[in-house]
Motif scaffolding. Structure first.
Motif, PDB file in Angstrom:
ATOM      1  N   THR A  53     -38.505  16.488 -47.671  1.00  0.00           N
ATOM      2  CA  THR A  53     -37.212  16.951 -48.178  1.00  0.00           C
ATOM      3  C   THR A  53     -36.756  18.236 -47.500  1.00  0.00           C
ATOM      4  O   THR A  53     -35.601  18.382 -47.126  1.00  0.00           O
ATOM      5  N   LEU A  92     -32.685  15.085 -53.158  1.00  0.00           N
ATOM      6  CA  LEU A  92     -33.426  16.206 -53.749  1.00  0.00           C
ATOM      7  C   LEU A  92     -33.835  15.908 -55.191  1.00  0.00           C
ATOM      8  O   LEU A  92     -34.188  16.825 -55.946  1.00  0.00           O
ATOM      9  N   GLN A  93     -33.781  14.648 -55.579  1.00  0.00           N
ATOM     10  CA  GLN A  93     -34.262  14.296 -56.913  1.00  0.00           C
ATOM     11  C   GLN A  93     -35.732  14.675 -57.044  1.00  0.00           C
ATOM     12  O   GLN A  93     -36.498  14.549 -56.078  1.00  0.00           O
ATOM     13  N   PRO A  94     -36.124  15.132 -58.218  1.00  0.00           N
ATOM     14  CA  PRO A  94     -37.513  15.602 -58.379  1.00  0.00           C
ATOM     15  C   PRO A  94     -38.557  14.566 -57.996  1.00  0.00           C
ATOM     16  O   PRO A  94     -39.555  14.893 -57.366  1.00  0.00           O
ATOM     17  N   ARG A  95     -38.336  13.326 -58.365  1.00  0.00           N
ATOM     18  CA  ARG A  95     -39.326  12.298 -58.085  1.00  0.00           C
ATOM     19  C   ARG A  95     -38.620  11.046 -57.580  1.00  0.00           C
ATOM     20  O   ARG A  95     -37.564  10.655 -58.083  1.00  0.00           O
ATOM     21  N   ARG A  96     -39.212  10.431 -56.573  1.00  0.00           N
ATOM     22  CA  ARG A  96     -38.692   9.168 -56.051  1.00  0.00           C
ATOM     23  C   ARG A  96     -39.863   8.210 -55.856  1.00  0.00           C
ATOM     24  O   ARG A  96     -40.985   8.621 -55.529  1.00  0.00           O
ATOM     25  N   GLU A 135     -43.239  13.477 -55.328  1.00  0.00           N
ATOM     26  CA  GLU A 135     -42.346  14.610 -55.578  1.00  0.00           C
ATOM     27  C   GLU A 135     -41.899  15.186 -54.232  1.00  0.00           C
ATOM     28  O   GLU A 135     -42.325  14.732 -53.172  1.00  0.00           O
ATOM     29  N   LYS A 136     -41.090  16.217 -54.279  1.00  0.00           N
ATOM     30  CA  LYS A 136     -40.571  16.807 -53.050  1.00  0.00           C
ATOM     31  C   LYS A 136     -41.713  17.293 -52.166  1.00  0.00           C
ATOM     32  O   LYS A 136     -42.588  18.030 -52.625  1.00  0.00           O
ATOM     33  N   GLN A 147     -44.287  16.042 -51.192  1.00  0.00           N
ATOM     34  CA  GLN A 147     -45.644  15.629 -51.551  1.00  0.00           C
ATOM     35  C   GLN A 147     -46.138  14.577 -50.568  1.00  0.00           C
ATOM     36  O   GLN A 147     -45.372  13.750 -50.069  1.00  0.00           O
TER      37      GLN A 147
END
Length: 526
Positions: free
Chosen positions: A435, A446-450, A481-482, A484
């Motif tokens: 990200t 930029l969603q916290p979790r994908r 997560e971002k 990660q």
């Protein structure tokens, strides 16, 4: 021990009769007790002497006091005599039967005529064949005939194949050359020789390569060898993209290519655009099979050939013309949503004008709505494994690692704001959601979790394209997560055979509804 001695030395007359001629010939005279009977009977091995002596039975004249040793030697000798000669005798018997009865035709009671050739055979051997067994046991007129004319309706069967098939009835094993296996299989199927059919199938499985795979696949379908057909299809799925070949492209039929392009198991190299490019080259070779250039020249020649004919299309895409319609069912299996997501690829496919504009329009709409869902809705990626969805809609991509080392790459294309980096290092394959840390050409969510659904496969092949070893993660859901990262596979030493091929199936967002283009029609006209 007296009883033992009397048991062994019960024929002194015979011993003396054999001794006297020896002494008359100038040899030294021996008493029976010291081995005079050794000239004509069983073996005796005496300590301290490297010569073999002969004895009349189980007792050793050299050591008359040793009954236990003699019994052990008798057991060893019997074991040797019972085992070794028996195997040799069976082997020579098999050769004798094949030579005398089949090749020489001795004591033949029936003559088989086919393809201008005659075989003097035997009904008792022919009855091993289901074909002849039914002929001789039923009320057919041939059951009482001594000469039978065989009609050979299968063009794959020749005289040499019949020779092997008939000969297999007279011997235990048959050597089948790959170049002859289809003809022999045809003859075996006609004569209903189950053992020979099975051996042909095993030979085909072991010798699949770029020169044999198409012929084997067709023959396996013709003669009902489903396991061989499956092996050929697996070989093609693994090698179509990883080891492209001009002659293979020429041989692949429309029906086979449709199965390959539609499969989620196709071992794709690079991205879906490369599948389209391979299809374009294949279609050119189907239309111009006389072309004999190299693989490096093929794409350029293909583009030139279609470019010259584009002006004759009269505004139609090539697949809409009479020449192109037979290939529609194959191109329908392209996953166009992963081609038009890259600008350079979208320009090429528009310029080629092979695919109808209606196909592309529906895919553009599908991708635009998917992007809006990812950006403006609560879509965070797949939450559960839907195998049908993954197999039909996943992004297919792959990479070749020529040697061990450290690698990091991304497969280009719009992935709904999910920039996934793939790293190979120290036997680990790692996925990272990028990200902020790495530059990216497109926007990044930029969603916290994908989440993504994926399947990772690794494979190594030998020079003939045969799979040496492979490993897969199976279908999985991975939530990141971002920035990660996550190890998705640890390679063991068996897989460290380079070059190493990596293939991935990804699904970044579940499609709301399948478009007409995503379906896999059974009818080629759909």
């Amino acid at each position: 021990m007296g009883s033992l001695s009397s048991r062994v030395l019960r024929h002194p007359g015979r011993a003396r009769a054999q001794q006297e001629p020896g002494s008359g010939a100038g040899g030294s005279t021996r008493r029976p007790e010291s081995g005079g009977d050794a000239a004509g009977h069983g073996f005796c091995y005496c300590p301290g002497s490297r010569k073999r002596k002969r004895s009349s039975g189980a007792f050793c004249y050299c050591h008359p006091d040793s009954e236990t040793d003699e019994d052990e030697e008798e057991g060893d000798e019997q074991q040797r005599l019972f085992n070794t000669p028996r195997r040799k005798k069976l082997k020579s018997t098999s050769k004798y039967i094949y030579q005398t009865l089949f090749l020489n035709g001795e004591n033949s009671d029936i003559k088989i005529c086919a393809l201008g050739e005659e075989w003097n055979l035997h009904k008792i051997y022919l009855c091993q064949s289901g074909y002849f067994s039914s002929m001789f046991s039923g009320s057919w007129k041939e059951s009482s005939m001594n000469i039978i004319e065989l009609e050979i309706p299968d063009q794959n069967i020749d005289i040499e194949a019949l020779q092997v098939a008939f000969g297999s009835l007279y011997r235990d094993d048959v050597l089948i050359k790959p170049s002859r296996v289809i003809a022999i299989l045809a003859a075996a199927c006609m004569l209903q020789l189950d053992g020979l059919i099975q051996q042909c199938g095993e030979t085909m499985k072991e010798t699949i390569n770029v020169k044999t795979v198409c012929g084997y696949y067709t023959s396996a379908g013709t003669y009902g060898l489903d396991s061989v057909k499956k092996k050929c299809l697996e070989w093609l799925l693994n090698n179509l993209m990883t080891h492209q070949n001009v002659e293979l492209f020429k041989e692949l039929s429309i029906n086979v290519m449709k199965q390959l392009i539609g499969s989620s198991n196709l071992f794709v190299m690079q991205v879906e655009m490369d599948v389209y490019t391979a299809l374009k080259k294949w279609m050119f070779l189907q239309l111009v099979p006389s072309w004999n250039g190299s693989l490096k020249q093929l794409l350029t020649e293909t583009d030139v050939w279609f470019s010259k004919r584009r002006k004759d299309f009269e505004g139609m895409a090539f697949l809409e013309t009479e020449q192109g319609k037979p290939f529609v069912s194959v191109f329908r299996h392209l996953r166009l949503q992963y081609i038009i997501s890259d600008l350079a690829s979208a320009r090429i496919i528009e310029q080629d004008s092979l695919v109808p504009s209606e196909w592309l329009s529906s895919v553009y709409k599908q991708q635009w709505l998917a992007m809006l869902r990812a950006e403006q809705d609560s879509e965070v990626g797949p939450q559960e494994i839907n195998k049908e969805e993954l197999e039909g809609n996943s992004m297919r991509c792959g990479r070749k690692l020529a040697k061990d080392g450290e690698y990091c790459w991304r497969w280009t294309g719009f992935n709904f704001g999910f920039d996934l980096l793939v790293t190979y290092t120290n036997r680990y394959i790692i996925f990272k959601r990028n990200t902020l840390n790495q530059p990216c050409s497109g926007s990044v969510s930029l969603q916290p979790r994908r989440s993504i659904a994926f399947r990772l496969r690794l494979a190594s092949f030998d020079s003939s394209g045969k799979l040496i070893c492979s490993r897969t993660t199976g279908y999985q859901i991975l939530t990141l997560e971002k920035d990660q990262e996550q190890v998705v596979m640890n390679l063991d030493s068996r897989l460290l055979i380079f070059p190493l091929y990596i293939c991935c199936n990804f699904l970044y967002i579940s499609p709301e509804k399948r478009t007409e283009n995503n379906r896999h029609p059974e009818n080629p006209e759909n």
